[in-house]
Structure formats: C-alpha cells, structure tokens
Design a protein around this motif. Structure first.
Motif, PDB file in Angstrom:
ATOM      1  N   SER A 153      19.902  -9.532  -2.032  1.00  0.00           N
ATOM      2  CA  SER A 153      19.336  -9.690  -3.527  1.00  0.00           C
ATOM      3  C   SER A 153      17.666  -9.290  -2.275  1.00  0.00           C
ATOM      4  O   SER A 153      16.840  -9.662  -3.435  1.00  0.00           O
ATOM      5  CB  SER A 153      18.308 -11.428  -3.382  1.00  0.00           C
ATOM      6  N   ALA A 154      17.948  -9.011  -1.106  1.00  0.00           N
ATOM      7  CA  ALA A 154      16.433  -8.829  -0.545  1.00  0.00           C
ATOM      8  C   ALA A 154      15.490  -7.114  -1.608  1.00  0.00           C
ATOM      9  O   ALA A 154      16.173  -6.265  -1.932  1.00  0.00           O
ATOM     10  CB  ALA A 154      16.375  -8.252   0.269  1.00  0.00           C
ATOM     11  N   GLN A 155      14.519  -7.252  -1.949  1.00  0.00           N
ATOM     12  CA  GLN A 155      13.358  -6.527  -2.787  1.00  0.00           C
ATOM     13  C   GLN A 155      12.279  -6.411  -2.195  1.00  0.00           C
ATOM     14  O   GLN A 155      11.883  -7.093  -1.782  1.00  0.00           O
ATOM     15  CB  GLN A 155      13.160  -7.452  -4.626  1.00  0.00           C
ATOM     16  N   LEU A 156      12.557  -4.715  -2.531  1.00  0.00           N
ATOM     17  CA  LEU A 156      10.631  -4.635  -1.826  1.00  0.00           C
ATOM     18  C   LEU A 156       9.941  -3.550  -3.598  1.00  0.00           C
ATOM     19  O   LEU A 156      10.392  -3.233  -3.934  1.00  0.00           O
ATOM     20  CB  LEU A 156      10.628  -3.201  -0.740  1.00  0.00           C
ATOM     21  N   GLU A 157       8.912  -3.807  -3.184  1.00  0.00           N
ATOM     22  CA  GLU A 157       7.935  -2.809  -4.235  1.00  0.00           C
ATOM     23  C   GLU A 157       7.399  -2.177  -3.908  1.00  0.00           C
ATOM     24  O   GLU A 157       7.051  -1.919  -3.001  1.00  0.00           O
ATOM     25  CB  GLU A 157       6.764  -3.709  -4.882  1.00  0.00           C
ATOM     26  N   LEU A 158       7.831  -0.308  -4.639  1.00  0.00           N
ATOM     27  CA  LEU A 158       7.369   0.068  -4.598  1.00  0.00           C
ATOM     28  C   LEU A 158       5.558   0.522  -5.027  1.00  0.00           C
ATOM     29  O   LEU A 158       4.974  -0.379  -5.412  1.00  0.00           O
ATOM     30  CB  LEU A 158       7.533   1.379  -5.588  1.00  0.00           C
ATOM     31  N   PRO A 159       4.474   1.413  -3.940  1.00  0.00           N
ATOM     32  CA  PRO A 159       3.573   1.274  -4.418  1.00  0.00           C
ATOM     33  C   PRO A 159       3.806   1.715  -5.778  1.00  0.00           C
ATOM     34  O   PRO A 159       3.945   2.307  -6.512  1.00  0.00           O
ATOM     35  CB  PRO A 159       2.548   2.465  -3.723  1.00  0.00           C
ATOM     36  N   ALA A 160       2.050   1.806  -6.460  1.00  0.00           N
ATOM     37  CA  ALA A 160       1.824   1.486  -8.061  1.00  0.00           C
ATOM     38  C   ALA A 160       1.938   2.819  -8.211  1.00  0.00           C
ATOM     39  O   ALA A 160       1.736   3.848  -7.498  1.00  0.00           O
ATOM     40  CB  ALA A 160      -0.020   1.011  -7.988  1.00  0.00           C
ATOM     41  N   ARG A 161       2.613   3.195  -9.600  1.00  0.00           N
ATOM     42  CA  ARG A 161       2.874   4.851  -9.563  1.00  0.00           C
ATOM     43  C   ARG A 161       2.390   5.401 -10.284  1.00  0.00           C
ATOM     44  O   ARG A 161       1.102   5.227 -11.597  1.00  0.00           O
ATOM     45  CB  ARG A 161       4.295   4.693 -10.679  1.00  0.00           C
ATOM     46  N   PRO A 162       0.967   6.380  -9.681  1.00  0.00           N
ATOM     47  CA  PRO A 162       0.412   7.284  -9.774  1.00  0.00           C
ATOM     48  C   PRO A 162       0.649   8.129 -10.868  1.00  0.00           C
ATOM     49  O   PRO A 162       1.838   8.050 -11.545  1.00  0.00           O
ATOM     50  CB  PRO A 162      -0.170   8.386  -8.598  1.00  0.00           C
ATOM     51  N   ASN A 212      16.899  11.733  12.719  1.00  0.00           N
ATOM     52  CA  ASN A 212      15.904  10.803  12.104  1.00  0.00           C
ATOM     53  C   ASN A 212      15.418  11.649  10.968  1.00  0.00           C
ATOM     54  O   ASN A 212      14.426  12.075  11.288  1.00  0.00           O
ATOM     55  CB  ASN A 212      15.702   9.246  12.575  1.00  0.00           C
ATOM     56  N   GLY A 213      14.949  10.540   9.484  1.00  0.00           N
ATOM     57  CA  GLY A 213      14.021  11.623   8.389  1.00  0.00           C
ATOM     58  C   GLY A 213      13.525  10.289   8.127  1.00  0.00           C
ATOM     59  O   GLY A 213      13.834   9.200   7.568  1.00  0.00           O
ATOM     60  N   LYS A 214      11.878  10.351   8.314  1.00  0.00           N
ATOM     61  CA  LYS A 214      11.113   9.685   7.630  1.00  0.00           C
ATOM     62  C   LYS A 214      10.177   9.691   6.434  1.00  0.00           C
ATOM     63  O   LYS A 214      10.365  11.368   6.336  1.00  0.00           O
ATOM     64  CB  LYS A 214      10.296   8.690   8.583  1.00  0.00           C
ATOM     65  N   VAL A 215      10.425   8.990   5.205  1.00  0.00           N
ATOM     66  CA  VAL A 215       9.999   9.348   4.013  1.00  0.00           C
ATOM     67  C   VAL A 215       9.240   8.169   4.109  1.00  0.00           C
ATOM     68  O   VAL A 215       9.224   6.877   3.823  1.00  0.00           O
ATOM     69  CB  VAL A 215      10.721   9.705   2.609  1.00  0.00           C
ATOM     70  N   ARG A 216       7.057   9.203   3.253  1.00  0.00           N
ATOM     71  CA  ARG A 216       6.692   7.464   3.307  1.00  0.00           C
ATOM     72  C   ARG A 216       6.182   8.599   1.817  1.00  0.00           C
ATOM     73  O   ARG A 216       5.837   8.829   1.271  1.00  0.00           O
ATOM     74  CB  ARG A 216       5.139   8.358   4.483  1.00  0.00           C
ATOM     75  N   VAL A 217       5.751   7.170   1.120  1.00  0.00           N
ATOM     76  CA  VAL A 217       5.449   6.443  -0.370  1.00  0.00           C
ATOM     77  C   VAL A 217       4.687   6.004  -0.599  1.00  0.00           C
ATOM     78  O   VAL A 217       3.990   5.292  -0.221  1.00  0.00           O
ATOM     79  CB  VAL A 217       6.631   6.140  -1.060  1.00  0.00           C
ATOM     80  N   THR A 218       3.637   7.262  -1.266  1.00  0.00           N
ATOM     81  CA  THR A 218       1.960   6.478  -1.255  1.00  0.00           C
ATOM     82  C   THR A 218       1.129   6.959  -2.899  1.00  0.00           C
ATOM     83  O   THR A 218       2.247   7.461  -3.433  1.00  0.00           O
ATOM     84  CB  THR A 218       1.415   6.708  -0.745  1.00  0.00           C
ATOM     85  N   SER A 219       0.956   6.119  -3.758  1.00  0.00           N
ATOM     86  CA  SER A 219       0.056   6.240  -4.872  1.00  0.00           C
ATOM     87  C   SER A 219      -1.040   7.433  -4.392  1.00  0.00           C
ATOM     88  O   SER A 219      -2.014   7.597  -5.868  1.00  0.00           O
ATOM     89  CB  SER A 219      -0.480   4.819  -4.673  1.00  0.00           C
ATOM     90  N   GLY A 236       3.422   7.575   8.365  1.00  0.00           N
ATOM     91  CA  GLY A 236       2.857   6.824   8.302  1.00  0.00           C
ATOM     92  C   GLY A 236       3.345   5.685   9.489  1.00  0.00           C
ATOM     93  O   GLY A 236       4.446   5.849   9.772  1.00  0.00           O
ATOM     94  N   ASP A 237       2.440   4.496   9.841  1.00  0.00           N
ATOM     95  CA  ASP A 237       3.759   3.949  10.656  1.00  0.00           C
ATOM     96  C   ASP A 237       4.551   3.247  10.569  1.00  0.00           C
ATOM     97  O   ASP A 237       5.767   2.841  11.638  1.00  0.00           O
ATOM     98  CB  ASP A 237       2.011   3.547  11.656  1.00  0.00           C
ATOM     99  N   ASP A 238       4.367   2.239   9.164  1.00  0.00           N
ATOM    100  CA  ASP A 238       5.131   0.823   8.817  1.00  0.00           C
ATOM    101  C   ASP A 238       6.819   1.456   8.404  1.00  0.00           C
ATOM    102  O   ASP A 238       6.546   2.266   7.977  1.00  0.00           O
ATOM    103  CB  ASP A 238       4.762   0.252   7.825  1.00  0.00           C
ATOM    104  N   LEU A 239       7.507   1.219   8.754  1.00  0.00           N
ATOM    105  CA  LEU A 239       9.071   1.203   8.134  1.00  0.00           C
ATOM    106  C   LEU A 239       9.412   0.160   7.749  1.00  0.00           C
ATOM    107  O   LEU A 239       9.415  -1.153   8.067  1.00  0.00           O
ATOM    108  CB  LEU A 239       9.355   1.290   9.384  1.00  0.00           C
ATOM    109  N   LYS A 245       0.459  -1.804   0.110  1.00  0.00           N
ATOM    110  CA  LYS A 245      -0.255  -0.361   0.384  1.00  0.00           C
ATOM    111  C   LYS A 245       0.862   1.333   0.006  1.00  0.00           C
ATOM    112  O   LYS A 245       0.580   1.929  -0.545  1.00  0.00           O
ATOM    113  CB  LYS A 245      -0.889   0.230   1.487  1.00  0.00           C
ATOM    114  N   ASP A 246       1.566   1.203   1.165  1.00  0.00           N
ATOM    115  CA  ASP A 246       2.860   2.576   0.613  1.00  0.00           C
ATOM    116  C   ASP A 246       4.531   2.356   1.509  1.00  0.00           C
ATOM    117  O   ASP A 246       4.150   0.745   1.600  1.00  0.00           O
ATOM    118  CB  ASP A 246       2.403   3.435   1.467  1.00  0.00           C
TER     119      ASP A 246
END
Length: 588
Positions: free
Chosen positions: A183-192, A51-58, A65-68, A3-4
């Motif tokens: 090798s760990a990969q994470l997908e970004l949310p759908a790009r708007p 520290n600095g946090k960035v939440r990336v969403t669609s 955001g809560d999740d890291l 989701k994000d």
C-alpha cells in the motif's frame, strides 16, 4: 508533494542495470519531467556491483540528488551498499529470488519483497524482470503501465508486436502484484508543462554534437573510458556531414593524426582521458611550437596511472595547464553543464584556428557519462571563424619562398597561415625552433623573437567570459568551483541564501588564459573562499593563490577524491560551518 524523487536500481554488472535505469529515466523524461542520472559501475564486463540512479524533478538541475526514495534491488549487494540512503517513508523493492535476503531493521522504510524473476519467467523470459520492476515502480508513484509504452516500442518495436506486448504484459504483472500486496505510495513532483524542445543527453553526447556543429570532420581517437562514448556518438553522426573517424593504435598516434589533419586545413580533434592525455604531452608541444590548431577533449577520471577507470575526478588541472616541456600558449575550457559541453566544444574549433594553438575542453566522467534533461541547444549561435587564413590573392603577390608563416611582426602574435596546395604558401611546420619562414635555426635573438611572438597570442584574450557569478556584490562567503561541481554547488548556494547567509557563487568557465582579473574583485571582497573540487591537492585553490594577490589564509578547500561525485550535503556541511564561523566572528 515532494521536491524531487530519487530512484535507484542495483545488481551485478551484466544483469541489465543500465537498460533498467534508461527505461525509467527516458519514460519520465517523455512524460515531461526533468531527470538527472548517475551510473556507478566497476571496471568489469560482468560481475561486481553496479547501480543507476535517477532524480526526477520539476525543473532543471545539474546533479543526481542526495535523497533516495525507491531502491530496486536485484541482489543482496545492492541492499548492503545502498539501503542506508533511503529516506523515511522510502521503499525497498527486492527480488525474492535473492537467497536468504537480509534487510537491515528500519521501521521507517517500506520493505516490499517481489518475485521479479518469477513473474518475468511467466511473462516469457527472466530478462524481463526489469520490465516487471517498471510496473512495480509505476504502482508506487502513480503511473500506469501505458506510461512506459513509447519507450518499449522504441526499444523492441523492430522485433515485432508480440515482443512489445509481452514486455507491456510484464510491466502489468509487476503493477498488479504491487497493488494487490502493498500500500505504500509516493507522489511524483509536480509535472511541468511538457516542452518539446528539451533534450535528454550526456556530456559526451553533447561534446560530439558540438564538435560536428563546430565543423570537425576528422576524429582520431584511441578508445579509453570515459571518453569512448564521444567516438561512438561521432561515428553515428559523421556520415551525415562527410566526416571520418580513425581509431588509432594509441593516443600518441591519435593526437598526431589530429595535428596533421589540422595542418591541412581540416578541423580535427581527439578525445581521451588522463592516461591518454599524459601520452600526448610531446605532441601538445608540437602543436604549440608549429602553431597548428588542435582540439583535445579530456574526459577526466580518477588517477594516477590506470587509477579508477570508471570513477570521476578533476585531477588533471596541473597537467592541462602545464603539461608538455617548454612553454606554449594554450586555452583550457571547463564546461559546467551538459549544455556548455556542446557550446564550448563548438567554440573550441574557432579558438584553435583563431589563436593557432591547442584548445583543451575539460569535462569529467560524471558529466560525460551521465544523462540529464537540458534545454534545447541552439546551432544558430555559432559563426565559423577560421582566423588568419591567407588568401590565394595575397600569396600571388609574394615571390616564391617569401611567405613568412611565422612572421614576428604580427601585433597580436598570430601570423597568417596557408593550406597545403596554395601556390607560394609552402612552409615547414616543425618541432624545432625556426625562423619566420619556417627554417630550423638556433640563433638566440631569433629564438627570443619567436617565443615572444607566441606568448603574445593570448595576452588580450576576451573571446569567452572566464567566470559566471551569482550573489551579492560583497558576499562574505564565496563558493568557487569549475566543471561538473557547479551543479551541486549551485544548490548549496541557493540553500544558504534562503537561510540568509551572505554568500556568492563563482564558477570558472576556463582555466587558461586564467581569468584572474575577473575573479580578483570577488576574492578581495569575501572574508572566506571555499574552493570545491574533486582532487586531493586542491589544484584549483592553488591556482587562485598563484594568480591572485591577497590573503591566502581566507581560502578553504572542500575536496573529494574517492571516485564518487559530490553529494550536495557534503558541500553544504563545509560551507555552513564556514558561514557559522563568520557569524561568530561578527558576534565577538
């Protein structure tokens, strides 16, 4: 597809944490994503954890955001303070330059030690470890080094092609190292779909733009965290409109300068935070009794006294509503988003002149100092309203000394005002009680008339809706908030609605005039009212109890006063418990 995505960088202050966060956030913004940021920092120039946090969403959000998912650690403290936030499948990247690095045991998190400092030195300078880390991040989330080029060009283009290319090379080094070793990969949310009309700004930046658009041409301010950025932004933009910034010797001088400039007809304001606002109390009364327009921006921080200068809170409610001795009309606007920081500040100048009284725009550090994606702002929505300014022709019909600046016969309590230099328009704007002409007096009957005249100003205030509401007409659980809490609380409302809970969300756009008539039906219909705010006394909840008749036992508080902003799950836990208790009552 997630989701994000939550990304965080941490280290010692002075180590480039802010610039690293900004490079990542701005790069993702330019790729079309919506971003929301949060900066956690201490009252130190160098040293101490930040520290600095960035939440990336669609889509648009009003919360970081809560999740890291990705934690980038430049030092051991970052691991100690933030590792527990990583979700299952998350990635910890830490610099191998950290001596004797200690990582908690967690087989659900991917641990990636990377020689960030070493590779930065190979690229040309150890300070480029932030660029190396961008390459590592790009490799994890499916971006390329070229996706960061536009931001690198903006940041370093003036220093020449060689510097630009060395930074791109540093990004490439980090990218290649990760690809070769992990090798760990994470997908970004759908790009708007990329919308060029979007902006990436903070609440303080939006306030400064709103002030300029609203006709402000003088800012008098004493620097104070977290309001200093308002001054910096106005200094940057004022030359285009012929405005002036005065750095006053203290907050008392600043507010008095703003009052004096407004008296002369120049739209003026000051910006401050809690400690500075406290110093302005007597001047606030002067603006009220002299009926001089005044705009004050209060970017709230954690108090009392010096308190926590770099942490957020909403504890100035009582001071804003009741501060200053005696009784004066005042307007308090509470923008609930970065966009509203712009629109409410712009409108504050109209309201100050229309009602000839102080207008306070209440934001807080969380909203003020953190950037996010917003929709484009519309300058054409604003029409200047200077209120009851008397014309030269009207004054010409009067005899010398006959102008009644404080005329008590005005049905709406607002008298015509003149600007210094207008013939026959002279008057004294004093702090003493006065008669209609402005002459000091102490006669009881005249005093009562002036007090009643001023009190009438806001009786029929209808210039700005006091609340906004979403949800069913007769929601059993009502969530109430103001200011920056609206963003995370809206997410709680959406989650509970999806679960089938009868819930409504009511957010206040102003504290004064208190919108009791607009709020009352929702309070009356609800079985439980959860008031969420960042203070320890439940200041907004107490105002609801004062202004709205009914069952006081239905109110519940969700409070936070640690200096950190709310997480969505903290509000959700309280709201869900209330929803479950209501369900049990029905079952019984």
């Amino acid at each position: 597809m997630i989701k994000d995505l939550g990304w965080k960088v941490g280290g010692a202050q002075g180590e480039g944490i802010d610039s690293t966060q900004e490079i990542f956030a701005l790069s993702l913004f330019r790729l079309g994503y919506y971003v929301s940021t949060y900066r956690h920092f201490m009252s130190l120039i160098k040293g101490g954890h930040t520290n600095g946090k960035v939440r990336v969403t669609s889509d648009l959000t009003g919360h970081h955001g809560d999740d890291l998912h990705i934690l980038l650690a430049f030092d051991q403290e970052t691991i100690n303070h933030n590792f527990h936030e990583l979700v299952a499948g998350g990635v910890l990247i830490y610099d191998t330059a950290i001596k004797d690095a200690s990582v908690p045991e967690n087989d659900k998190v991917n641990i990636c030690p990377v020689p960030l400092t070493e590779m930065a030195k190979e690229a040309g300078s150890p300070i480029m470890k932030n660029m190396v880390s961008m390459g590592v991040t790009a490799a994890i989330i499916g971006l390329t080094p070229e996706d960061f080029r536009s931001v690198v060009l903006d940041k370093f283009g003036s220093k020449g092609d060689e510097i630009v290319e060395s930074n791109i090379a540093a990004i490439q080094k980090g990218y290649d190292f990760y690809k070769e070793n992990f090798s760990a990969q994470l997908e970004l949310p759908a790009r708007p779909v990329l919308k060029p009309e979007r902006l990436y700004i903070s609440g303080n930046e939006a306030v400064s733009l709103g002030a300029i658009a609203g006709g402000c041409r003088l800012l008098a301010q004493y620097p104070i965290t977290p309001a200093t950025e308002v001054m910096y932004q106005i200094i940057k933009n004022f030359p285009q409109v012929g405005g002036t910034v005065v750095q006053a010797e203290d907050e008392i001088a600043a507010v008095m300068m703003a009052i004096g400039a407004n008296y002369t007809g120049v739209r003026s304001m000051t910006a401050t935070s809690g400690p500075g606002f406290s110093l302005m109390m007597e001047a606030l009364g002067l603006a009220g009794i002299s009926e001089t327009p005044l705009v004050i921006i209060d970017v709230q921080r954690a108090g009392p006294s010096t308190g926590l200068p770099t942490k957020t809170e909403q504890s100035d409610v009582y001071t804003m509503m009741y501060g200053s001795h005696g009784e004066i009309p005042r307007i308090i606007l509470t923008p609930r988003s970065v966009e509203e920081c712009f629109y409410f500040t712009m409108e504050a100048f109209n309201l100050a002149e229309k009602y000839q009284c102080p207008v306070i725009v209440a934001t807080d550090l969380y909203m003020g100092m953190n950037k996010q994606t917003i929709s484009s702002i519309d300058y054409d929505k604003f029409m200047v309203n200077r209120g009851k300014l008397i014309s030269d022709e009207q004054l010409a019909e009067l005899e010398k000394g006959a102008f009644k600046r404080f005329d008590v016969t005005a049905e709406d309590g607002v008298s015509f005002r003149s600007i210094p230099g207008q013939k026959n328009g002279r008057f004294v704007a004093m702090g003493n009680e006065h008669d209609e002409v402005g002459v000091e007096m102490e006669e009881p009957e005249l005093r009562v008339k002036q007090m009643e005249k001023r009190a009438k100003k806001l009786e029929n205030f209808a210039d700005l809706a006091g609340v906004s509401y979403v949800g069913p007409e007769n929601a059993e659980l009502l969530l109430v908030d103001f200011g920056s809490i609206t963003g995370p609380q809206r997410e709680v409302y959406e989650e509970l609605t999806a679960e089938g809970v009868s819930v409504g969300h009511l957010s206040l756009a102003r504290l004064l005039p208190f919108p009791a008539a607009e709020i009352a039906p929702y309070i009356t219909n609800a079985k439980k009212v959860l008031v969420t705010e960042m203070n320890s006394h439940g200041q907004l909840k107490n105002q609801l109890r004062q202004f709205i008749n009914g069952d006081h036992n239905k109110y519940e508080s969700c409070l936070k006063y640690s200096g950190d902003p709310f997480l969505v799950n903290e509000i959700y836990a309280k709201a869900k418990a209330l929803a479950d208790s209501l369900k049990k009552e029905v079952t019984l």
